[in-house]
Design a protein around this motif. Structure first.
Motif, mmCIF file in Angstrom:
data_model
loop_
_atom_site.group_PDB
_atom_site.id
_atom_site.type_symbol
_atom_site.label_atom_id
_atom_site.label_comp_id
_atom_site.label_asym_id
_atom_site.label_seq_id
_atom_site.Cartn_x
_atom_site.Cartn_y
_atom_site.Cartn_z
ATOM 1 N N THR A 77 0.807 -1.219 0.000
ATOM 2 C CA THR A 77 0.000 0.000 0.000
ATOM 3 C C THR A 77 0.835 1.262 0.000
ATOM 4 O O THR A 77 0.317 2.348 -0.245
ATOM 5 N N SER A 78 2.139 1.143 0.268
ATOM 6 C CA SER A 78 3.005 2.326 0.161
ATOM 7 C C SER A 78 3.403 2.589 -1.287
ATOM 8 O O SER A 78 3.908 3.675 -1.599
ATOM 9 N N GLY A 89 -0.762 6.803 -7.590
ATOM 10 C CA GLY A 89 -1.450 7.680 -6.650
ATOM 11 C C GLY A 89 -2.644 8.400 -7.267
ATOM 12 O O GLY A 89 -3.671 8.600 -6.612
ATOM 13 N N LEU A 130 -5.746 6.040 -7.258
ATOM 14 C CA LEU A 130 -6.286 5.505 -6.008
ATOM 15 C C LEU A 130 -7.439 6.346 -5.478
ATOM 16 O O LEU A 130 -7.482 7.562 -5.689
ATOM 17 N N ALA A 163 0.788 4.750 5.947
ATOM 18 C CA ALA A 163 -0.108 5.387 4.978
ATOM 19 C C ALA A 163 -0.294 6.877 5.254
ATOM 20 O O ALA A 163 -0.098 7.714 4.362
ATOM 21 N N ALA A 218 1.561 10.239 3.558
ATOM 22 C CA ALA A 218 0.702 11.294 3.013
ATOM 23 C C ALA A 218 1.094 12.650 3.585
ATOM 24 O O ALA A 218 1.139 13.662 2.866
ATOM 25 N N LYS A 257 -5.941 2.243 1.612
ATOM 26 C CA LYS A 257 -5.918 3.672 1.300
ATOM 27 C C LYS A 257 -7.245 4.187 0.780
ATOM 28 O O LYS A 257 -7.377 5.382 0.518
ATOM 29 N N GLU A 258 -8.230 3.285 0.632
ATOM 30 C CA GLU A 258 -9.565 3.791 0.348
ATOM 31 C C GLU A 258 -10.140 4.495 1.571
ATOM 32 O O GLU A 258 -11.066 5.292 1.466
ATOM 33 N N HIS A 260 -6.082 7.948 3.579
ATOM 34 C CA HIS A 260 -5.399 8.621 2.478
ATOM 35 C C HIS A 260 -5.179 10.093 2.828
ATOM 36 O O HIS A 260 -5.569 10.560 3.919
ATOM 37 N N GLY A 261 -4.554 10.826 1.924
ATOM 38 C CA GLY A 261 -4.244 12.228 2.187
ATOM 39 C C GLY A 261 -5.467 13.065 2.484
ATOM 40 O O GLY A 261 -5.440 13.952 3.350
ATOM 41 N N TYR A 301 -8.171 12.092 3.940
ATOM 42 C CA TYR A 301 -8.605 11.763 5.293
ATOM 43 C C TYR A 301 -7.852 12.626 6.300
ATOM 44 O O TYR A 301 -8.442 13.182 7.241
#
Length: 388
Positions: free
Chosen positions: A10-11, A50, A53, A194, A198, A244-245, A248-249, A251
């Motif tokens: 996931t990275s 990215g 995603l 994660a 971000a 990452k759903e 993520h950034g 969030y």
């Protein structure tokens, strides 16, 4: 049997490549590591992943292009793995890059990994196992995590009298708990790298906070930490999985915006490090483990490792899989190589007590072809021994 295992987590910073030789000895499976490599993704490929995603919008054209580009990258990685195996391998396990994990009301409805396995098979000329998660999802499971099958064999509950845990600190933190007389337990705890990565991209314009240096220079912002710890996912019982759903950034941006006050970059990173350490430590304490064997990119972060060790002091010992003969940075790739061995022999690789599936599924699809359905099956292994 020599198997090449690939892993892109996931990275999505690159591909871990391993080669392993497996030998069945009754109900013991012996794994001889033949070497591992890390192949970093170029910056433009990371950006392409990215951009696709969630929560970003995308097109089927973008999915197709990325699928084939990743296939070319995985093909080169598989070729490197065959070299590690001495120039010949029996199979390659290429689980692909997860781009979506469809979860509704705690149930996984589907999952999507990209990586054009036909390109991998064409490059190396041996069968390639891919799409490892779908069979477990079809059986009602989460499709993740899958590494507990490896952890359960490696940590062999019969070898100890107290619960032990295997911890993977990738983009997401995964925990496997093994204890004598109890079903194997495993689930995604929450974000490991994660949200940290971000934040590094957002505030430092870097892919990560190297060695956790900026986090070490900051201070935990208690109000931000409290808001982050209120995430309902942490309170949900296993089986559960995430990615990452959720983490993520966007969030992180929403949490900072809801706070209503500025937070210095170093303090954000310190707070996110504490979030990862706290959620992992809480899980370890909940299961009363006495030892935590860690792996994944997060073990290279001395700030995170030190905080985990401090939180576990007096209750559980923190060590890495290197001490068991498995390089911490390549553990997941070795785990997928093991799953390939199991699938080749018609043995299940998913653990229903972990994923919540109604049955233990034989994982993956083979390209161009796998073993004959009539091939003899060895006994299911009960332990894994790593040979030097």
């Amino acid at each position: 049997m020599k198997i090449v295992g690939l892993m892109s987590g996931t990275s999505y910073d690159g591909v871990d490549v391993v080669a392993a030789e497996f030998t069945a000895d009754g109900d013991t499976l012996r794994l001889r590591p033949l070497g591992h490599r890390e192949l970093a993704y170029p910056d433009d490929l990371r950006a392409e992943i990215g951009a696709l995603l969630p929560p970003a919008a995308t097109t089927i054209e973008a999915v197709c292009r990325l699928d084939n580009r990743l296939g070319e990258v995985f093909a080169e990685a598989a070729a490197a793995g065959v070299e590690l195996a001495g120039g010949a391998a029996d199979a390659v396990v290429s689980p692909g890059q997860t781009v979506f994990h469809w979860v509704e009301d705690g149930r996984v409805r589907g999952t999507l990994q990209l990586g054009a396995p036909a390109r991998v098979a064409a490059r190396v000329g041996v069968p390639v196992l891919h799409d490892l998660r779908s069979a477990d999802v079809a059986a009602g499971g989460q499709g993740a995590p899958l590494v507990p099958a490896f952890d359960a064999l490696l940590l062999d509950p019969a070898a100890g009298a107290a619960p032990r845990a295997a911890l993977n600190l990738g983009g997401i933190a995964n925990l496997t708990v093994v204890a004598p007389g109890a079903p194997v337990l495993g689930y995604d705890v929450g974000p490991a790298n994660a949200l940290l990565d971000a934040a590094a991209r957002r505030f430092l314009d870097r892919p990560c906070d190297v060695d956790g240096a900026r986090a070490a220079a900051g201070r935990v912002h208690e109000a931000l930490l409290a808001r982050l710890l209120a995430e309902p996912y942490y309170a949900a019982p296993p089986p559960k999985s995430t990615g990452k759903e959720l983490f993520h950034g966007g969030y992180l941006d929403a949490a900072l915006a809801a706070l209503g006050e500025p937070v210095a970059a170093d303090d954000v990173l310190a707070t996110l490090t504490e979030l990862t350490a706290r959620t992992v430590a809480d899980a370890c304490d909940r299961h009363r483990v006495t030892e935590v064997v860690a792996a994944g990119g997060g073990v290279r972060n001395p700030t995170l490792r030190a905080r985990l060790a401090a939180l576990g002091e007096g209750r559980w010992r923190l060590r890495t899989t290197d001490e068991l003969g498995v390089p911490a940075q390549a553990k997941e790739a070795y785990a997928f190589a093991l799953l390939g061995w199991l699938s080749w022999h018609g043995l299940p690789g998913a653990v229903p007590s972990v994923t919540g599936a109604s049955r233990a599924a034989v994982l993956g699809s083979w390209t161009p072809a796998g073993p004959s359905a009539a091939a003899p099956r060895p006994p299911a292994p009960r332990r894994l021994v790593v040979d030097a």
